[in-house]
Design a protein around this motif. Structure first.
Motif, PDB file in Angstrom:
ATOM      1  N   VAL A  22      -6.751   3.667  -1.866  1.00  0.00           N
ATOM      2  CA  VAL A  22      -5.303   3.645  -1.697  1.00  0.00           C
ATOM      3  C   VAL A  22      -4.689   3.197  -3.010  1.00  0.00           C
ATOM      4  O   VAL A  22      -5.375   2.660  -3.875  1.00  0.00           O
TER       5      VAL A  22
ATOM      6  N   THR B 253      -0.132   4.531  -0.330  1.00  0.00           N
ATOM      7  CA  THR B 253      -0.744   5.754   0.205  1.00  0.00           C
ATOM      8  C   THR B 253      -1.724   5.402   1.313  1.00  0.00           C
ATOM      9  O   THR B 253      -2.299   4.313   1.318  1.00  0.00           O
ATOM     10  N   SER B 254      -1.915   6.307   2.213  1.00  0.00           N
ATOM     11  CA  SER B 254      -2.992   6.141   3.188  1.00  0.00           C
ATOM     12  C   SER B 254      -4.311   6.397   2.468  1.00  0.00           C
ATOM     13  O   SER B 254      -4.335   7.029   1.410  1.00  0.00           O
ATOM     14  N   PRO B 255      -5.422   5.915   3.002  1.00  0.00           N
ATOM     15  CA  PRO B 255      -6.708   6.098   2.321  1.00  0.00           C
ATOM     16  C   PRO B 255      -7.015   7.575   2.064  1.00  0.00           C
ATOM     17  O   PRO B 255      -6.826   8.422   2.937  1.00  0.00           O
TER      18      PRO B 255
ATOM     19  N   ALA C 277      -9.843   0.992   0.692  1.00  0.00           N
ATOM     20  CA  ALA C 277      -9.267   0.485   1.943  1.00  0.00           C
ATOM     21  C   ALA C 277     -10.252  -0.450   2.641  1.00  0.00           C
ATOM     22  O   ALA C 277      -9.842  -1.461   3.228  1.00  0.00           O
TER      23      ALA C 277
ATOM     24  N   VAL D  51       0.882  -1.167   0.000  1.00  0.00           N
ATOM     25  CA  VAL D  51       0.000   0.000   0.000  1.00  0.00           C
ATOM     26  C   VAL D  51       0.919   1.216   0.000  1.00  0.00           C
ATOM     27  O   VAL D  51       1.726   1.386   0.912  1.00  0.00           O
TER      28      VAL D  51
END
Length: 128
Positions: free
Chosen positions: A36, A27-29, A78, A25
């Protein structure tokens, strides 16, 4: 509370077509869409993207020369990843160290195989 899905999280996702692969992953949501950016790691072969090559020591899952498959970089909700974890379709693996996460993101922006919309989202810091 620490979010289950966040930048740097590593998941082993089972898929009928691809089998089980390690996905990172990146990126954060996104606060609006909940999406993501994900990238998969594949065994190094003659045809695989060589933008980011991973070897033993880069991540505990890596046991032989591997590449990040930027051609399959994608957006994922996410919530769907969390559901996959809770239903056994995916498992958590050790998170990527910051230095590895930086390499993965830089590679996404560099690879000619990355879908344009995914690269643009990472550049802009927002998923669609």
């Amino acid at each position: 509370m620490v979010p289950l899905i966040a930048a740097g999280r590593a998941l082993r996702i089972r898929d009928r077509r691809m089998g089980t692969h390690l996905w990172f992953v990146l990126t954060s949501p996104d606060p609006d869409s909940g999406l993501v950016i994900l990238v998969a790691v594949v065994t190094e072969r003659g045809h695989t993207d060589r933008t980011v090559r991973l070897g033993v020591g880069d991540h505990p899952f890596i046991r032989h020369p591997s590449n990040v498959d930027y051609g399959t970089a994608k957006f994922a909700p996410a919530a769907r990843l969390t559901e996959a974890l809770s239903t056994g379709k995916a498992d958590l693996d050790q998170d990527a160290l910051t230095v590895l996460l930086d390499r993965l993101c830089e590679g996404l922006l560099t690879s000619s195989r990355t879908p344009n919309v995914v690269a643009a989202a990472l550049r802009n810091g927002r998923a669609p």
